[in-house]
Design a protein around this motif. Structure first.
Motif, mmCIF file in Angstrom:
data_model
loop_
_atom_site.group_PDB
_atom_site.id
_atom_site.type_symbol
_atom_site.label_atom_id
_atom_site.label_comp_id
_atom_site.label_asym_id
_atom_site.label_seq_id
_atom_site.Cartn_x
_atom_site.Cartn_y
_atom_site.Cartn_z
ATOM 1 N N GLY A 1 -5.292 -1.463 -5.968
ATOM 2 C CA GLY A 1 -6.401 -1.504 -5.032
ATOM 3 C C GLY A 1 -7.461 -2.524 -5.390
ATOM 4 O O GLY A 1 -8.229 -2.955 -4.533
ATOM 5 N N TYR B 1 -6.430 -6.155 -1.822
ATOM 6 C CA TYR B 1 -7.143 -6.638 -0.650
ATOM 7 C C TYR B 1 -7.689 -8.049 -0.833
ATOM 8 O O TYR B 1 -8.523 -8.494 -0.035
ATOM 9 C CB TYR B 1 -8.296 -5.683 -0.310
ATOM 10 C CG TYR B 1 -7.831 -4.318 0.135
ATOM 11 C CD1 TYR B 1 -7.491 -4.063 1.460
ATOM 12 C CD2 TYR B 1 -7.717 -3.267 -0.779
ATOM 13 C CE1 TYR B 1 -7.066 -2.815 1.875
ATOM 14 C CE2 TYR B 1 -7.287 -2.012 -0.382
ATOM 15 C CZ TYR B 1 -6.972 -1.794 0.946
ATOM 16 O OH TYR B 1 -6.542 -0.554 1.341
ATOM 17 N N PRO C 1 0.799 -1.226 0.000
ATOM 18 C CA PRO C 1 0.000 0.000 0.000
ATOM 19 C C PRO C 1 0.829 1.272 0.000
ATOM 20 O O PRO C 1 0.293 2.353 -0.246
ATOM 21 C CB PRO C 1 -0.827 -0.121 1.284
ATOM 22 C CG PRO C 1 0.018 -0.968 2.183
ATOM 23 C CD PRO C 1 0.711 -1.952 1.270
ATOM 24 N N THR D 1 -1.074 -1.970 10.308
ATOM 25 C CA THR D 1 -1.366 -1.838 8.890
ATOM 26 C C THR D 1 -0.220 -1.128 8.195
ATOM 27 O O THR D 1 0.262 -0.090 8.668
ATOM 28 C CB THR D 1 -2.696 -1.094 8.649
ATOM 29 O OG1 THR D 1 -2.917 -0.945 7.244
ATOM 30 C CG2 THR D 1 -2.711 0.274 9.319
ATOM 31 N N THR E 1 -10.589 -1.114 4.938
ATOM 32 C CA THR E 1 -9.210 -0.909 4.489
ATOM 33 C C THR E 1 -8.201 -1.002 5.628
ATOM 34 O O THR E 1 -7.020 -0.741 5.407
ATOM 35 C CB THR E 1 -9.077 0.460 3.800
ATOM 36 O OG1 THR E 1 -9.513 1.498 4.696
ATOM 37 C CG2 THR E 1 -9.922 0.514 2.539
ATOM 38 N N THR E 2 -8.666 -1.333 6.830
ATOM 39 C CA THR E 2 -7.740 -1.587 7.940
ATOM 40 C C THR E 2 -7.252 -3.020 7.771
ATOM 41 O O THR E 2 -7.920 -3.974 8.164
ATOM 42 C CB THR E 2 -8.457 -1.388 9.290
ATOM 43 O OG1 THR E 2 -8.992 -0.071 9.356
ATOM 44 C CG2 THR E 2 -7.494 -1.601 10.442
ATOM 45 N N TRP E 3 -6.066 -3.161 7.208
ATOM 46 C CA TRP E 3 -5.663 -4.431 6.615
ATOM 47 C C TRP E 3 -4.166 -4.620 6.765
ATOM 48 O O TRP E 3 -3.392 -3.659 6.663
ATOM 49 C CB TRP E 3 -6.027 -4.386 5.125
ATOM 50 C CG TRP E 3 -6.006 -5.687 4.382
ATOM 51 C CD1 TRP E 3 -5.093 -6.061 3.430
ATOM 52 C CD2 TRP E 3 -6.939 -6.757 4.471
ATOM 53 N NE1 TRP E 3 -5.403 -7.305 2.936
ATOM 54 C CE2 TRP E 3 -6.547 -7.752 3.556
ATOM 55 C CE3 TRP E 3 -8.074 -6.970 5.243
ATOM 56 C CZ2 TRP E 3 -7.232 -8.947 3.402
ATOM 57 C CZ3 TRP E 3 -8.775 -8.148 5.087
ATOM 58 C CH2 TRP E 3 -8.354 -9.124 4.169
ATOM 59 N N GLY F 1 -0.081 0.521 5.574
ATOM 60 C CA GLY F 1 -0.377 1.773 4.879
ATOM 61 C C GLY F 1 0.169 3.003 5.561
ATOM 62 O O GLY F 1 0.350 4.048 4.918
ATOM 63 N N GLU G 1 -16.199 2.252 5.702
ATOM 64 C CA GLU G 1 -15.184 2.392 4.651
ATOM 65 C C GLU G 1 -13.781 2.212 5.218
ATOM 66 O O GLU G 1 -12.962 1.474 4.667
ATOM 67 C CB GLU G 1 -15.307 3.763 3.983
ATOM 68 C CG GLU G 1 -14.328 3.955 2.840
ATOM 69 C CD GLU G 1 -14.516 5.278 2.129
ATOM 70 O OE1 GLU G 1 -13.672 5.611 1.280
ATOM 71 O OE2 GLU G 1 -15.505 5.975 2.419
ATOM 72 N N SER G 2 -13.486 2.857 6.344
ATOM 73 C CA SER G 2 -12.162 2.708 6.948
ATOM 74 C C SER G 2 -11.973 1.310 7.511
ATOM 75 O O SER G 2 -10.862 0.778 7.519
ATOM 76 C CB SER G 2 -11.958 3.760 8.045
ATOM 77 O OG SER G 2 -12.916 3.603 9.074
#
Length: 424
Positions: free
Chosen positions: A62, A66, A55, A251, A408-410, A253, A404-405
């Motif tokens: 994208g 994921y 990321p 994460t 993407t917490t990954w 990111g 949404e967040s």
């Protein structure tokens, strides 16, 4: 017109050449430019493939970044474990009067049909050796003032594999307050209360380590042994009251190139330029062949065009790929996210409980509380690499506006963990 090119630390002749195709194809500079261009393009294409799941990379995809791989495998193992546990009648009891660790998992019902907590508990317990399981006090917490509001409350497996299914045992005043939090959707305030409450109950078990997990994570196979090793390393690194937590999830990111460090990046880039320039000059001095072929123009191409182009590509590839963490334990006092899983030393927990009580009416989340408190108290924070957990909750327990967040917490590295296609 004929000319001589003056060379640093040496002089050599260059033949006159006109701007013709023949002269260009005979020019060493032209061949050098073509070679470096092809090499750069090939490297670029390799980066597109190799770093598409990073990321922090320009090449991050994208669409497929994921994609779930190992987490799907682990999720199936976890749910198989839960299904098998429905036939179990007696929960395992820790062999020690005081367990090695207490695992607290506060759970609230999701509005969606999927209750991630089944996978969380199943993945934590699946694959543990008997002695490992017996050292754990497992305490799921049904964080509803009316526990039956949670779909798993009456499922047979929950009591069968838990050492204690925690419910609110609070005063009428606190219960009324919690009901106001629920009815008013004050998720931040209630989550702070729940965190402190669960910490307190885990601390009462006498466990040496308090593990706090969110209810929408999956634990990687082998997490227990790696945790024991990580904690022993930390004990050798610092005192029990000198650090706050071991982070089980992070994460990538947030681990990209930081603007605060651009001066350092520039410094290393400039050093790379100087090293390459000195190396080329030294090689030309010692090699008669290079004195004929490595002109000043060629050196300009290599040092001022090719090197910057490859440095740019290096940064485009992403920090996580170019400067990855080694496996093990690292200090991470910045850029950690989020609160999916922490391990606290017993010595720090009473102070942390008191801090959560003071922060119950403050407008921020548990992970923000931990970071601010650690900064104020100068407490070290550590992370286990690779991540022991994956966050799989696409629907946030915090309510509307956070889905949404949540998605993407990954942890991208978690998905690359090797596994056999055969489910056990």
């Amino acid at each position: 017109m004929r000319f001589k090119s003056r060379v640093i630390l040496g002089v050599f002749d260059e033949s006159d050449s006109s701007w013709s195709w023949k002269s260009i194809t005979r020019s060493s500079t032209s061949w050098l430019v073509a070679l470096l261009a092809v090499l750069w393009i090939l490297t670029y294409q390799y980066c597109r493939f190799a770093y598409s799941r990073d990321p922090t990379s320009y090449f991050f995809d994208g669409t497929h970044g994921y994609d779930r791989r190992y987490s799907l495998h682990r999720e199936q193992q976890a749910y198989d474990f839960i299904r098998a546990a429905n036939g179990t009648s007696t929960p395992p009891i820790p062999t020690q009067p005081e367990p090695f660790m207490c695992i607290g998992i506060a759970t609230v019902a999701r509005t969606s049909a999927q209750q991630y907590v089944r996978g969380t508990i199943g993945s934590v317990l699946h694959g543990l050796a008997d002695e490992e399981r017996q050292s754990i006090y497992l305490m799921p917490f049904i964080a509803h003032t009316h526990p039956s509001d949670h779909p798993i409350y009456r499922e047979p497996w929950l009591a069968a594999i838990s050492n204690r299914v925690l419910e609110y045992e609070v005063s009428d005043q606190d219960r009324a307050r919690l009901q106001r939090f629920e009815e008013g959707h004050h998720f931040r305030n209630k989550s702070m209360y729940d965190y402190g409450y669960l910490l307190e109950k885990c601390h009462e078990t006498g466990a040496a380590w308090i593990v706090m997990l969110e209810d929408d994570v999956l634990a990687r196979a082998g997490w227990y042994a790696e945790t024991v090793d990580a904690l022993s390393r930390i004990k050798r690194m610092t005192s029990d009251d000198g650090w706050l937590y071991l982070r089980m999830f992070y994460t990538e990111g947030l681990l990209g190139w930081n603007s605060e460090e651009w001066f350092r990046y520039f410094g290393w880039s400039f050093i790379s330029f100087l090293v390459l320039l000195v190396a080329l000059i030294g090689a030309r001095i010692r090699s008669p062949r290079l004195q004929r072929n490595l002109s000043n123009l060629n050196m300009v191409v290599v040092c001022l065009i090719a090197l910057p182009a490859f440095i740019i590509l290096y940064f485009m590839a992403g920090r996580v790929s170019m400067q990855p963490f080694d496996a093990g334990v690292h200090e991470m006092s910045r850029f950690g996210c989020c609160s999916q899983g922490f391990i606290f030393p017993r010595a720090i927990v009473p102070r942390l409980i008191e801090r959560t009580r003071k922060a119950m009416d403050e407008d921020y989340y548990v992970d923000m509380l931990l970071e601010r408190w650690a900064d104020a108290e100068n407490l070290k924070r550590f992370v286990a690499v690779p991540s022991m957990l994956q966050h799989v909750g696409a629907k946030s327990s915090k309510g509307w506006g956070y889905d949404e967040s949540a998605g993407t917490t990954w942890n991208f590295g978690f998905e690359t963990h090797p596994f056999s296609r055969r489910i056990t």
